[in-house]
Design a protein around this motif. Structure first.
Motif, short mmCIF file in Angstrom:
data_model
loop_
_atom_site.label_atom_id
_atom_site.label_comp_id
_atom_site.label_asym_id
_atom_site.label_seq_id
_atom_site.Cartn_x
_atom_site.Cartn_y
_atom_site.Cartn_z
N THR A 151 25.63 6.42 -15.19
CA THR A 151 25.26 6.51 -14.48
C THR A 151 26.24 7.49 -12.97
N ASN A 207 18.41 6.98 -17.28
CA ASN A 207 19.61 5.57 -17.81
C ASN A 207 19.51 4.54 -15.76
N ASN A 210 31.28 4.95 -15.20
CA ASN A 210 29.55 3.95 -15.78
C ASN A 210 28.95 6.22 -16.13
N LYS A 233 18.47 2.44 -22.85
CA LYS A 233 18.43 0.97 -22.20
C LYS A 233 17.24 1.30 -22.16
N THR A 237 30.77 3.23 -10.39
CA THR A 237 32.17 3.86 -10.83
C THR A 237 32.25 5.03 -11.28
N SER A 270 25.87 -2.79 -21.72
CA SER A 270 26.10 -1.68 -22.22
C SER A 270 26.26 -0.48 -21.78
N SER A 271 27.22 0.73 -22.33
CA SER A 271 26.86 2.20 -21.10
C SER A 271 25.39 2.04 -22.61
N GLY A 272 24.85 3.72 -21.85
CA GLY A 272 23.82 4.02 -22.25
C GLY A 272 24.27 5.64 -22.56
N MET A 297 23.33 -1.70 -13.33
CA MET A 297 23.66 -3.51 -12.58
C MET A 297 24.97 -3.08 -11.53
C1 LIG Z 1 26.64 -7.69 -12.04
C2 LIG Z 1 27.28 -6.63 -11.93
C3 LIG Z 1 27.37 -6.09 -10.93
C4 LIG Z 1 28.07 -4.34 -11.14
N1 LIG Z 1 28.07 -3.55 -10.36
C5 LIG Z 1 28.90 -2.48 -10.43
C6 LIG Z 1 29.28 -1.32 -9.42
O1 LIG Z 1 28.75 -2.04 -8.31
N2 LIG Z 1 29.44 -0.38 -9.53
C7 LIG Z 1 29.52 0.08 -11.03
O2 LIG Z 1 29.50 1.18 -10.75
N3 LIG Z 1 29.38 -0.82 -12.51
C8 LIG Z 1 28.65 -1.77 -11.74
N4 LIG Z 1 28.30 -2.61 -13.42
C9 LIG Z 1 28.88 -2.54 -14.55
C10 LIG Z 1 28.41 -1.32 -14.54
O3 LIG Z 1 26.46 -1.99 -14.60
C11 LIG Z 1 27.89 -1.34 -16.61
O4 LIG Z 1 29.56 -0.74 -16.38
C12 LIG Z 1 27.07 -0.50 -17.24
O5 LIG Z 1 27.02 -0.80 -18.75
C13 LIG Z 1 27.27 0.50 -16.84
O6 LIG Z 1 26.20 1.99 -17.53
P1 LIG Z 1 25.87 3.15 -17.35
O7 LIG Z 1 27.73 3.86 -19.06
O8 LIG Z 1 24.73 3.48 -19.02
O9 LIG Z 1 26.02 4.01 -16.70
C14 LIG Z 1 28.26 -4.39 -12.55
C15 LIG Z 1 28.01 -4.93 -13.55
C16 LIG Z 1 27.08 -6.09 -13.25
C17 LIG Z 1 26.55 -7.26 -14.67
#
Ligand SMILES: Cc1cc2nc3c(=O)[nH]c(=O)nc-3n(C[C@H](O)[C@H](O)[C@H](O)COP(=O)(O)O)c2cc1C
Length: 194
Positions: free
Chosen positions: A60, A31, A58, A102, A55, A95-97, A34
């Motif tokens: 990841t 997974n 998320n 993804k 965070t 979107s989330s994994g 960004m």
């Molecule tokens: C430009 C951009 C910057 C982001 N920066 C962060 C970050 O620094 N830390 C974080 O946890 N999520 C960040 N996000 C949000 C995650 O990429 C997003 O919530 C993602 O869908 C999480 O996917 P997951 O649940 O599969 O991990 C960012 C998103 C974007 C588009």
């Protein structure tokens, strides 16, 4: 004195202009997301370290906590690569994994640790986590770099240029996804006792 949050935003905003694509693998599942939190974390050139802040909301975050592995990719701003860069950004950051695979939508190969390397990225460092700081709504991971490669040389994509090129519908969807993430972060911050 009350906190001037506008001034704080001006001081802190844009300090890290490069969006990075983070990937990992945990229990055989790959997974990624960004992030705008990437940085270098060591002054020793022969023993580089990288840092990211993820965070807890998320998926990841939990996977990097579990596996202790992450691959941090820069994206390309070159004309012949920009569409691929936006595709990576929209796929991993939109979107989330938890809602579906993804990584399978992107061109990858396995890195040294088994985590996916994104072949259409500009470059990457692969890292093993050496320290984690729990800060209520998120964790800051620091990793020893175990592999690094420039895949598609040229200019690296900055977030300002990306926002100008991303489709308006995707930005709307991203903003909507951000709302529950922010609520979760506030809940962690204001209810967690360290
Ligand atoms: C430009 C951009 C910057 C982001 N920066 C962060 C970050 O620094 N830390 C974080 O946890 N999520 C960040 N996000 C949000 C995650 O990429 C997003 O919530 C993602 O869908 C999480 O996917 P997951 O649940 O599969 O991990 C960012 C998103 C974007 C588009």
């Amino acid at each position: 004195m009350t906190l001037d949050t506008g001034a704080a935003a001006k001081v802190l905003g844009g300090l890290r202009p490069y969006p990075v694509a983070i990937t990992t693998v945990d229990g055989g599942v790959a997974n990624g997301l960004m992030s705008l939190s990437a940085g270098a974390a060591s002054i020793i050139p022969e023993a580089p370290r990288a840092t990211i802040s993820l965070t807890k909301y998320n998926l990841t975050h939990d996977m990097v906590t579990g596996s202790g592995i992450f691959v941090m990719h820069l994206l390309s701003a070159e004309d012949d690569q920009i569409e691929k860069s936006l595709e990576i950004l929209m796929t991993l950051g939109g979107s989330s994994g938890r809602d579906g695979d993804k990584i399978g939508k992107l061109r990858t190969r396995q890195g040294l640790s088994g985590a996916p390397v994104l072949l259409d990225a500009h470059s990457y460092v692969e890292a093993r986590v050496t320290g984690t700081l729990d800060v209520q709504e998120s964790s800051i991971f620091v990793g020893d770099v175990i592999a690094a490669e420039i895949l598609n040389p040229g200019r690296r994509l900055q977030i300002g240029e990306a926002w100008e090129k991303l489709p308006a519908e995707w930005i709307e969807q991203y903003d909507a996804n951000h709302v529950p993430q922010l609520e979760s972060a506030r809940a962690h911050r204001f209810t967690t006792v360290l």
